[in-house]
Each structure stands twice: as structure tokens, then as C-alpha cells.
Write a protein that holds these residues in place. Structure first.
Motif, PDB file in Angstrom:
ATOM      1  N   ALA A  19      -5.897  -1.797   1.833  1.00 25.37           N
ATOM      2  CA  ALA A  19      -4.881  -1.316   2.776  1.00 25.37           C
ATOM      3  C   ALA A  19      -3.478  -1.635   2.274  1.00 25.37           C
ATOM      4  O   ALA A  19      -2.544  -0.850   2.472  1.00 25.37           O
ATOM      5  CB  ALA A  19      -5.104  -1.928   4.151  1.00 25.37           C
ATOM      6  N   LEU A  20      -3.319  -2.771   1.613  1.00 20.72           N
ATOM      7  CA  LEU A  20      -2.001  -3.153   1.091  1.00 20.72           C
ATOM      8  C   LEU A  20      -1.550  -2.264  -0.053  1.00 20.72           C
ATOM      9  O   LEU A  20      -0.361  -2.216  -0.373  1.00 20.72           O
ATOM     10  CB  LEU A  20      -2.008  -4.622   0.649  1.00 20.72           C
ATOM     11  N   LEU A  21      -2.480  -1.546  -0.675  1.00 16.27           N
ATOM     12  CA  LEU A  21      -2.093  -0.605  -1.727  1.00 16.27           C
ATOM     13  C   LEU A  21      -1.183   0.498  -1.185  1.00 16.27           C
ATOM     14  O   LEU A  21      -0.381   1.058  -1.929  1.00 16.27           O
ATOM     15  CB  LEU A  21      -3.329   0.046  -2.348  1.00 16.27           C
ATOM     16  N   SER A  22      -1.302   0.820   0.079  1.00 15.55           N
ATOM     17  CA  SER A  22      -0.512   1.914   0.646  1.00 15.55           C
ATOM     18  C   SER A  22       0.843   1.460   1.165  1.00 15.55           C
ATOM     19  O   SER A  22       1.555   2.239   1.793  1.00 15.55           O
ATOM     20  CB  SER A  22      -1.298   2.610   1.762  1.00 15.55           C
ATOM     21  N   ARG A  23       1.214   0.226   0.917  1.00 10.47           N
ATOM     22  CA  ARG A  23       2.522  -0.270   1.351  1.00 10.47           C
ATOM     23  C   ARG A  23       3.619   0.360   0.497  1.00 10.47           C
ATOM     24  O   ARG A  23       3.459   0.530  -0.710  1.00 10.47           O
ATOM     25  CB  ARG A  23       2.605  -1.787   1.227  1.00 10.47           C
ATOM     26  N   PRO A  24       4.749   0.715   1.098  1.00 14.22           N
ATOM     27  CA  PRO A  24       5.833   1.332   0.330  1.00 14.22           C
ATOM     28  C   PRO A  24       6.457   0.401  -0.709  1.00 14.22           C
ATOM     29  O   PRO A  24       6.956   0.863  -1.722  1.00 14.22           O
ATOM     30  CB  PRO A  24       6.870   1.700   1.396  1.00 14.22           C
ATOM     31  N   LEU A 100      -8.604   4.742  -3.755  1.00 14.25           N
ATOM     32  CA  LEU A 100      -7.567   3.820  -4.230  1.00 14.25           C
ATOM     33  C   LEU A 100      -6.359   4.581  -4.752  1.00 14.25           C
ATOM     34  O   LEU A 100      -5.213   4.193  -4.516  1.00 14.25           O
ATOM     35  CB  LEU A 100      -8.132   2.902  -5.318  1.00 14.25           C
ATOM     36  N   LEU A 101      -6.617   5.684  -5.451  1.00 15.46           N
ATOM     37  CA  LEU A 101      -5.530   6.514  -5.969  1.00 15.46           C
ATOM     38  C   LEU A 101      -4.728   7.126  -4.824  1.00 15.46           C
ATOM     39  O   LEU A 101      -3.493   7.114  -4.841  1.00 15.46           O
ATOM     40  CB  LEU A 101      -6.096   7.606  -6.869  1.00 15.46           C
ATOM     41  N   ILE A 102      -5.415   7.612  -3.812  1.00 13.31           N
ATOM     42  CA  ILE A 102      -4.735   8.228  -2.667  1.00 13.31           C
ATOM     43  C   ILE A 102      -3.890   7.193  -1.923  1.00 13.31           C
ATOM     44  O   ILE A 102      -2.753   7.461  -1.557  1.00 13.31           O
ATOM     45  CB  ILE A 102      -5.759   8.907  -1.736  1.00 13.31           C
ATOM     46  N   ARG A 103      -4.444   6.003  -1.716  1.00  8.83           N
ATOM     47  CA  ARG A 103      -3.682   4.945  -1.043  1.00  8.83           C
ATOM     48  C   ARG A 103      -2.437   4.572  -1.840  1.00  8.83           C
ATOM     49  O   ARG A 103      -1.354   4.398  -1.288  1.00  8.83           O
ATOM     50  CB  ARG A 103      -4.542   3.701  -0.841  1.00  8.83           C
ATOM     51  N   THR A 104      -2.611   4.458  -3.157  1.00  6.50           N
ATOM     52  CA  THR A 104      -1.484   4.091  -4.012  1.00  6.50           C
ATOM     53  C   THR A 104      -0.397   5.158  -3.961  1.00  6.50           C
ATOM     54  O   THR A 104       0.786   4.846  -3.785  1.00  6.50           O
ATOM     55  CB  THR A 104      -1.966   3.896  -5.463  1.00  6.50           C
ATOM     56  N   TYR A 106       0.090   7.433  -1.644  1.00 11.24           N
ATOM     57  CA  TYR A 106       0.654   7.514  -0.304  1.00 11.24           C
ATOM     58  C   TYR A 106       1.784   6.501  -0.136  1.00 11.24           C
ATOM     59  O   TYR A 106       2.864   6.839   0.343  1.00 11.24           O
ATOM     60  CB  TYR A 106      -0.437   7.280   0.740  1.00 11.24           C
ATOM     61  N   GLY A 107       1.539   5.282  -0.552  1.00  9.85           N
ATOM     62  CA  GLY A 107       2.569   4.247  -0.437  1.00  9.85           C
ATOM     63  C   GLY A 107       3.779   4.540  -1.282  1.00  9.85           C
ATOM     64  O   GLY A 107       4.921   4.379  -0.849  1.00  9.85           O
TER      65      GLY A 107
END
Length: 128
Positions: A19-24, A100-104, A106-107
Motif C-alpha cells: 500500500a505504501l508503494l502508492s504514496r506520492p 506492484l507496477l500499478i501501485r507504483t 499510481y503514486g
């Protein structure tokens, strides 16, 4: 330090890292990626440097430009024709690496857009 899989509530801890991967903020996402690296995930290990490059403002655009969405088989055929540094996710790793790629992304893209579309102080009148 103990292996992360041996910790109590390791599944919840891993979900928190993901979840932290999507942090800006790139620093937070980079630390989360580093923590996920301790799990030695088969779908993350070959692409760890690429994910780290996506988290860096200086290499984000170049890394995205070299990413192929095609399947591994198609990429191998095209790579044999011309080796231009392009990369694709292996078919066996797609199920784990894609989220993981999508989360990364997105952030990172959320950090780039911001409330004013990337421009500080831009008002609707100034954008016209």
C-alpha cells in the motif's frame, strides 16, 4: 534481523508495504520497495531496479518509455530484431508484478498531477 516471513502478522505487514508503494512521496515508496525486497519475491526480484527507476523523478519518463506492455514471447521476438533496452514483464511474473507496477505508477503520477495540474497557483482562469 529475522526473515520477514517469520514475523507475526507478516501478511498484514506485506500488504502495508504494498500500500505504501502508492504514496506520492517517492522516498516513502522507495523505502516500501526496499522492504518488499527483503521478501525475495520471485515476481519482484528481476524488476527491482526498474521499479526503483520509476520512483526517481529523473528516470521516471525514460523508464516508462522503455516499458513494453506486450507479452514476454512477443518481446523476445522483437528484442531479437533490435536490442534497444526495452523491458517487459515475464508472463510468469505478470500476476504478481502487475499490481506492484500499478501501485507504483499510481503514486508517481498522483504526485505529478497535484490539485493544480502540476502548476502551482494555476487557476481555471489562468489555464484558459
Amino acid at each position: 534481523a529475522p526473515a520477514p516471513r517469520s514475523l507475526p502478522h507478516e501478511a498484514a505487514l506485506r500488504e502495508a508495504y504494498e500500500a505504501l508503494l502508492s504514496r506520492p512521496k517517492g522516498e516513502v515508496a522507495a523505502l516500501a520497495l526496499k522492504c518488499l525486497g527483503t521478501y525475495k519475491l520471485l515476481h519482484l526480484r528481476p524488476y527491482a531496479k526498474r521499479f526503483a527507476a520509476l520512483l526517481d523523478d529523473l528516470t521516471l519518463r525514460e523508464t516508462l518509455a522503455k516499458f513494453r506492455v506486450s507479452t514476454e514471447a512477443e518481446a523476445r521476438v522483437e528484442a531479437a530484431a533490435a536490442d534497444d533496452g526495452l523491458w517487459a514483464v515475464d508472463d510468469g511474473h505478470r500476476a504478481g508484478a502487475a499490481p506492484l507496477l500499478i501501485r507504483t505508477l499510481y503514486g508517481r503520477l498522483r504526485a505529478k498531477s497535484g490539485a493544480a495540474g502540476g502548476r502551482r497557483g494555476a487557476t481555471p482562469a489562468a489555464r484558459r
